[in-house]
Motif scaffolding. Structure first.
Motif, PDB file in Angstrom:
ATOM      1  N   ALA A  47       0.837  -1.193   0.000  1.00 49.03           N
ATOM      2  CA  ALA A  47       0.000   0.000   0.000  1.00 49.03           C
ATOM      3  C   ALA A  47       0.871   1.241   0.000  1.00 49.03           C
ATOM      4  CB  ALA A  47      -0.913  -0.001   1.213  1.00 49.03           C
ATOM      5  N   VAL A  48       0.484   2.227  -0.774  1.00 48.89           N
ATOM      6  CA  VAL A  48       1.210   3.489  -0.842  1.00 48.89           C
ATOM      7  C   VAL A  48       0.398   4.618  -0.225  1.00 48.89           C
ATOM      8  CG1 VAL A  48       2.201   5.216  -2.396  1.00 48.89           C
ATOM      9  CG2 VAL A  48       2.439   2.777  -2.922  1.00 48.89           C
ATOM     10  N   ALA A  49      -0.839   4.767  -0.678  1.00 47.82           N
ATOM     11  CA  ALA A  49      -1.664   5.866  -0.188  1.00 47.82           C
ATOM     12  C   ALA A  49      -3.126   5.537  -0.436  1.00 47.82           C
ATOM     13  CB  ALA A  49      -1.310   7.182  -0.880  1.00 47.82           C
ATOM     14  N   ARG A  50      -3.986   6.125   0.403  1.00 46.63           N
ATOM     15  CA  ARG A  50      -5.427   5.940   0.276  1.00 46.63           C
ATOM     16  C   ARG A  50      -6.121   7.227   0.654  1.00 46.63           C
ATOM     17  NH1 ARG A  50      -7.905   3.765   5.188  1.00 46.63           N
ATOM     18  NH2 ARG A  50      -8.244   5.982   5.400  1.00 46.63           N
ATOM     19  N   ILE A  51      -7.245   7.483   0.016  1.00 47.28           N
ATOM     20  CA  ILE A  51      -8.065   8.637   0.350  1.00 47.28           C
ATOM     21  C   ILE A  51      -9.499   8.165   0.516  1.00 47.28           C
ATOM     22  CG2 ILE A  51      -8.451   9.281  -2.077  1.00 47.28           C
ATOM     23  CD1 ILE A  51      -8.243  12.247  -1.107  1.00 47.28           C
ATOM     24  N   ASN A  52     -10.161   8.677   1.555  1.00 44.49           N
ATOM     25  CA  ASN A  52     -11.493   8.153   1.832  1.00 44.49           C
ATOM     26  C   ASN A  52     -12.524   8.833   0.939  1.00 44.49           C
ATOM     27  OD1 ASN A  52     -11.576  10.717   3.034  1.00 44.49           O
ATOM     28  ND2 ASN A  52     -12.983  10.033   4.620  1.00 44.49           N
ATOM     29  N   THR A  53     -13.745   8.314   1.039  1.00 42.35           N
ATOM     30  CA  THR A  53     -14.840   8.951   0.325  1.00 42.35           C
ATOM     31  C   THR A  53     -15.010  10.366   0.873  1.00 42.35           C
ATOM     32  OG1 THR A  53     -16.422   8.060   1.911  1.00 42.35           O
ATOM     33  CG2 THR A  53     -16.019   6.762  -0.060  1.00 42.35           C
ATOM     34  N   GLY A  54     -15.100  11.321  -0.004  1.00 44.22           N
ATOM     35  CA  GLY A  54     -15.180  12.715   0.426  1.00 44.22           C
ATOM     36  C   GLY A  54     -13.846  13.414   0.453  1.00 44.22           C
ATOM     37  N   ALA A  61       1.867   5.337   3.396  1.00 37.69           N
ATOM     38  CA  ALA A  61       2.915   4.464   3.917  1.00 37.69           C
ATOM     39  C   ALA A  61       4.041   5.330   4.472  1.00 37.69           C
ATOM     40  CB  ALA A  61       3.443   3.561   2.812  1.00 37.69           C
ATOM     41  N   ASP A  62       4.696   4.841   5.496  1.00 39.03           N
ATOM     42  CA  ASP A  62       5.776   5.618   6.116  1.00 39.03           C
ATOM     43  C   ASP A  62       6.851   5.991   5.100  1.00 39.03           C
ATOM     44  OD1 ASP A  62       5.753   3.848   9.318  1.00 39.03           O
ATOM     45  OD2 ASP A  62       4.560   5.523   8.579  1.00 39.03           O
ATOM     46  N   SER A  63       7.076   5.127   4.142  1.00 39.42           N
ATOM     47  CA  SER A  63       8.160   5.345   3.179  1.00 39.42           C
ATOM     48  C   SER A  63       7.898   6.508   2.227  1.00 39.42           C
ATOM     49  CB  SER A  63       8.396   4.071   2.366  1.00 39.42           C
ATOM     50  OG  SER A  63       7.210   3.678   1.702  1.00 39.42           O
ATOM     51  N   VAL A  64       6.641   6.973   2.151  1.00 40.32           N
ATOM     52  CA  VAL A  64       6.323   8.058   1.206  1.00 40.32           C
ATOM     53  C   VAL A  64       5.784   9.304   1.893  1.00 40.32           C
ATOM     54  CG1 VAL A  64       5.830   6.328  -0.563  1.00 40.32           C
ATOM     55  CG2 VAL A  64       3.942   7.373   0.706  1.00 40.32           C
ATOM     56  N   LYS A  65       5.594   9.243   3.201  1.00 40.46           N
ATOM     57  CA  LYS A  65       5.056  10.402   3.932  1.00 40.46           C
ATOM     58  C   LYS A  65       5.936  11.625   3.721  1.00 40.46           C
ATOM     59  CE  LYS A  65       2.545   8.185   7.707  1.00 40.46           C
ATOM     60  NZ  LYS A  65       2.547   7.872   9.158  1.00 40.46           N
ATOM     61  N   GLY A  66       5.277  12.741   3.451  1.00 38.19           N
ATOM     62  CA  GLY A  66       6.000  13.985   3.241  1.00 38.19           C
ATOM     63  C   GLY A  66       6.474  14.184   1.817  1.00 38.19           C
ATOM     64  N   ARG A  67       6.402  13.146   1.006  1.00 35.79           N
ATOM     65  CA  ARG A  67       6.848  13.242  -0.393  1.00 35.79           C
ATOM     66  C   ARG A  67       5.704  13.059  -1.387  1.00 35.79           C
ATOM     67  NH1 ARG A  67      10.221   9.570  -2.388  1.00 35.79           N
ATOM     68  NH2 ARG A  67       9.530   7.878  -0.992  1.00 35.79           N
ATOM     69  N   PHE A  68       4.745  12.197  -1.036  1.00 36.99           N
ATOM     70  CA  PHE A  68       3.616  11.901  -1.924  1.00 36.99           C
ATOM     71  C   PHE A  68       2.355  12.545  -1.374  1.00 36.99           C
ATOM     72  CE2 PHE A  68       5.190   7.569  -3.812  1.00 36.99           C
ATOM     73  CZ  PHE A  68       6.407   8.164  -4.131  1.00 36.99           C
ATOM     74  N   LEU A 101     -14.091  -0.840   1.347  1.00 37.47           N
ATOM     75  CA  LEU A 101     -13.672  -0.955   2.733  1.00 37.47           C
ATOM     76  C   LEU A 101     -12.570   0.050   3.048  1.00 37.47           C
ATOM     77  CD1 LEU A 101     -13.418  -4.842   2.964  1.00 37.47           C
ATOM     78  CD2 LEU A 101     -15.341  -3.403   3.646  1.00 37.47           C
ATOM     79  N   SER A 102     -12.545   0.527   4.285  1.00 35.54           N
ATOM     80  CA  SER A 102     -11.504   1.466   4.683  1.00 35.54           C
ATOM     81  C   SER A 102     -10.162   0.774   4.894  1.00 35.54           C
ATOM     82  CB  SER A 102     -11.898   2.194   5.964  1.00 35.54           C
ATOM     83  OG  SER A 102     -12.092   1.266   7.019  1.00 35.54           O
ATOM     84  N   ARG A 103     -10.207  -0.533   5.232  1.00 34.11           N
ATOM     85  CA  ARG A 103      -8.967  -1.287   5.409  1.00 34.11           C
ATOM     86  C   ARG A 103      -8.225  -1.337   4.097  1.00 34.11           C
ATOM     87  NH1 ARG A 103      -8.125  -6.969   4.909  1.00 34.11           N
ATOM     88  NH2 ARG A 103      -6.206  -7.647   5.922  1.00 34.11           N
ATOM     89  N   TRP A 104      -6.988  -0.885   4.083  1.00 29.88           N
ATOM     90  CA  TRP A 104      -6.284  -0.728   2.815  1.00 29.88           C
ATOM     91  C   TRP A 104      -5.213  -1.800   2.694  1.00 29.88           C
ATOM     92  CZ3 TRP A 104      -8.268   1.338  -1.063  1.00 29.88           C
ATOM     93  CH2 TRP A 104      -7.524   1.754  -2.178  1.00 29.88           C
ATOM     94  N   SER A 105      -5.607  -2.892   2.036  1.00 25.41           N
ATOM     95  CA  SER A 105      -4.688  -3.984   1.763  1.00 25.41           C
ATOM     96  C   SER A 105      -5.082  -4.589   0.431  1.00 25.41           C
ATOM     97  CB  SER A 105      -4.761  -5.042   2.869  1.00 25.41           C
ATOM     98  OG  SER A 105      -6.011  -5.710   2.814  1.00 25.41           O
TER      99      SER A 105
END
Length: 122
Positions: A47-54, A61-68, A101-105
């Motif tokens: 998983a890299v990133a997810r955005i909820n409805t709305g 993911a920790d590896s992309v925080k602040g960059r993506f 589903l909100s679970r992101w896998s």
């Protein structure tokens, strides 16, 4: 059946930027959690990133925080992934995904795009 189509991948040097887009043939994306996974050579899909409805809540993911940065425009039925300060370890096939589903896998994804390749050279 929801079809997702990614675009925007390519080859860049380390430190560069790319913006991935994901659009759909479906009537709407607004009811789905949307996001991105990636799979590098010889690696599992992650998983890299997810955005909820709305669009009010995001996950990275920790590896992309602040960059993506992930965003969505439901009127255009499009989800974006802005990738800055790219690193060689970001090299992977990037997949757009939709889930009820909100679970992101990977197991929770209902629909996948075909993938777009991102290659970052040092």
């Amino acid at each position: 059946q929801v079809q997702l189509v990614e675009s925007g991948g390519g080859s860049v040097q380390a430190g560069g930027s790319l913006r991935l887009s994901c659009t759909t043939s479906a009537y709407t994306l607004s009811t789905y959690y949307m996001g991105w996974f990636r799979q590098g050579p010889g690696k599992e899909r992650e998983a890299v990133a997810r955005i909820n409805t709305g669009g009010a809540t995001t996950y990275y993911a920790d590896s992309v925080k602040g960059r993506f940065t992930i965003s969505r425009d439901d009127a255009k039925k499009t989800v974006y992934l802005q990738m800055n300060s790219l690193k060689p370890e970001d090299t992977a096939m990037y997949y757009c995904a939709a889930s009820g589903l909100s679970r992101w896998s990977p197991e929770s994804v209902d629909y996948w795009g075909q993938g777009t390749q991102v290659t970052v050279s040092s």
